[in-house]
Scaffold this active site. Structure first.
Site, mmCIF file in Angstrom:
data_model
loop_
_atom_site.group_PDB
_atom_site.id
_atom_site.type_symbol
_atom_site.label_atom_id
_atom_site.label_comp_id
_atom_site.label_asym_id
_atom_site.label_seq_id
_atom_site.Cartn_x
_atom_site.Cartn_y
_atom_site.Cartn_z
ATOM 1 N N GLU A 1 -7.063 6.606 15.848
ATOM 2 C CA GLU A 1 -7.730 5.290 15.773
ATOM 3 C C GLU A 1 -9.189 5.296 16.201
ATOM 4 O O GLU A 1 -10.039 4.647 15.581
ATOM 5 C CB GLU A 1 -6.926 4.259 16.572
ATOM 6 C CG GLU A 1 -5.684 3.747 15.868
ATOM 7 C CD GLU A 1 -4.534 4.741 15.846
ATOM 8 O OE1 GLU A 1 -3.603 4.584 15.022
ATOM 9 O OE2 GLU A 1 -4.555 5.703 16.655
ATOM 10 N N GLU B 1 6.995 2.612 7.278
ATOM 11 C CA GLU B 1 6.459 3.970 7.280
ATOM 12 C C GLU B 1 6.545 4.594 5.883
ATOM 13 O O GLU B 1 5.627 5.304 5.454
ATOM 14 C CB GLU B 1 7.211 4.850 8.289
ATOM 15 C CG GLU B 1 7.176 4.353 9.731
ATOM 16 C CD GLU B 1 5.823 4.515 10.401
ATOM 17 O OE1 GLU B 1 4.847 4.908 9.738
ATOM 18 O OE2 GLU B 1 5.743 4.230 11.605
ATOM 19 N N ASP C 1 -0.712 -4.411 15.238
ATOM 20 C CA ASP C 1 -2.057 -3.938 14.901
ATOM 21 C C ASP C 1 -2.434 -4.082 13.429
ATOM 22 O O ASP C 1 -3.423 -4.723 13.073
ATOM 23 C CB ASP C 1 -2.244 -2.483 15.364
ATOM 24 C CG ASP C 1 -1.099 -1.562 14.942
ATOM 25 O OD1 ASP C 1 -0.104 -2.044 14.363
ATOM 26 O OD2 ASP C 1 -1.202 -0.354 15.206
ATOM 27 N N ARG D 1 3.048 5.666 4.106
ATOM 28 C CA ARG D 1 2.876 7.116 4.029
ATOM 29 C C ARG D 1 3.209 7.649 2.642
ATOM 30 O O ARG D 1 2.417 8.387 2.048
ATOM 31 C CB ARG D 1 3.757 7.803 5.086
ATOM 32 C CG ARG D 1 3.417 7.392 6.509
ATOM 33 C CD ARG D 1 4.333 8.056 7.535
ATOM 34 N NE ARG D 1 4.150 7.458 8.858
ATOM 35 C CZ ARG D 1 4.097 8.142 10.001
ATOM 36 N NH1 ARG D 1 4.220 9.448 9.989
ATOM 37 N NH2 ARG D 1 3.931 7.526 11.153
#
Length: 417
Positions: A314, A3, A136, A7
């Site tokens: 998404e 993350e 994913d 980010r």
């Protein structure tokens, strides 16, 4: 680790580029990356799940001490590679390339990634195979690494193509009633004799809705026989696999829009699709092809986690890519419908947006939480779909998995030696 990379490091690198190379952003990016680099010092180069930035050391996930998530270790590459490009320091590049090399050496026979890797052996664990959480963006970054360096790293094109072939063979299914295209999960089960069998489960996370747009992007890059392709691409401009992926991508986007057929017009965190052996009754109040598991909760109970909408981007991400690659206004119309539902059910009067705990309940109940991806991705993709195609053109930029744009570049010669 994951993350913070996608980010914060990704955000700093985007800000550096988009600000016209304000050196403050690059200095902060280097400082942050240098604090994370020691986390790659494991037997096979997989970074641990957590990193202490002050002490500059990795920390295992106490819930999964032997494992790291496949998506997490394979979704750092765009950011660290671009940092190497900007600084000339190949260390960042080498660390994340080693991760990909080790993964390639340990791929499972079916060519897909299970959700966990053993950081001590380098091997994939016998764990779920799916396109949602913990897996994913592994697939997303196979393609985007190929795009990032101007399509010269054929290893990533080949890994991506092999993965898409395996996904089509094993996970892509159609619903019984109206033939909706969806993705399943493979769940490992151990028999009495210790043998492993795989159970196919018709469950699709909202996270999987990135795949429709990703397949379209892959079809027009890795799957194109001419460059650039037309908008929309003509069949003869795409390879056989590119044509297949384009068709599947469009079908998945339609399915993801169909899961917005709820009381709020927002899609649930998880959708289950009906199969012949389904024990769920065909409730006339619910779509005939899919349902929210456990949605018929008692009034005094909280709805199941599956029913939530936590402001995820998404589907909108895929709509943005579809619009850019086709120019078809229906994708803008679909995006506006989702935006209108978000405004109606998630906007907080005093400012910001909140998650809702049941997409099939009006008036909706809010949860006091707004994930950072609401601003970084959901609203950015909505902004971009209604912007001119010259704003962050897809032939000049690759967007990281948190929607931070990074410019496409040519690999410096000294990086290849």
């Amino acid at each position: 680790m994951f993350e913070t990379t996608i980010r914060v490091l990704g955000g700093l690198l985007s800000a550096y580029h988009l600000s016209g190379n304000d050196t403050m952003y690059l200095e902060k990016a280097v400082d942050l990356a240098d604090r994370m680099i020691p986390n790659f010092n494991t037997p096979f180069g997989y970074p641990l799940s957590n990193v202490n930035l002050a002490l500059r050391e990795g920390l295992i996930d106490p819930g999964w001490p032997d494992f790291v998530s496949s998506a997490e270790v394979a979704t750092l590459q765009l950011e660290f590679r671009y940092l190497s490009y900007l600084t000339g320091n190949t260390l960042y590049w080498e660390k994340v390339e080693r991760v990909m090399s080790t993964i390639k050496d340990n791929l499972m026979p079916h060519g897909m990634a299970s959700i966990f890797l053993n950081w001590q052996t380098g091997e994939f664990a016998i764990s779920a195979v799916r396109l949602g959480s913990r897996a994913d963006s592994y697939y997303e970054y196979l393609l985007k690494q190929y795009i990032q360096t101007s399509g010269v790293e054929n290893i990533y094109r080949d890994m991506y193509n092999d993965a898409m072939n395996a996904i089509h063979k094993n996970l892509i299914k159609k619903s019984g009633s109206s033939g909706m295209t969806y993705t399943s999960e493979l769940i490992p089960e151990r028999g009495r004799g210790g043998e492993i069998t795989w159970r196919l489960t018709p469950k699709q996370d909202h996270l999987v809705c990135f795949l429709g747009g990703s397949l379209l992007l892959g079809a027009t890059t890795a799957g194109a026989v001419v460059h650039p392709v037309s908008i929309p691409p003509r069949p003869e401009e795409l390879s056989e696999q590119g044509q297949r992926d384009w068709k599947t991508g469009m079908s998945l986007i339609k399915t993801c829009m169909d899961t917005h057929d709820t009381a709020t017009g927002l899609s649930p965190e998880i959708a289950h699709f009906r199969i012949a052996s389904d024990t769920m009754g065909h409730d006339p109040n619910y779509p005939s092809d899919w349902y929210i598991k456990g949605a018929h909760h008692r009034p005094d109970e909280l709805p199941p986690y599956d029913a939530r909408y936590i402001l995820r981007p998404e589907t909108i991400e895929s709509l943005f890519i579809a619009y850019r690659l086709t120019g078809d206004e229906k994708f803008r119309n679909w995006a506006w419908r989702i935006f209108s539902s978000i405004e109606k059910h998630c906007r907080v009067e005093t400012g910001g947006y909140a998650s809702i705990i049941n997409v099939d309940e009006v008036p909706s109940r809010m949860e006091d939480k707004m994930e950072t991806f609401m601003l970084s991705e959901t609203l950015k993709y909505l902004y971009l779909i209604f912007s001119d195609a010259t704003v962050l053109p897809l032939d000049k930029y690759v967007l990281n998995t948190e929607a931070h744009p990074l410019p496409i570049f040519e690999i410096p010669q000294d990086f290849l030696s």
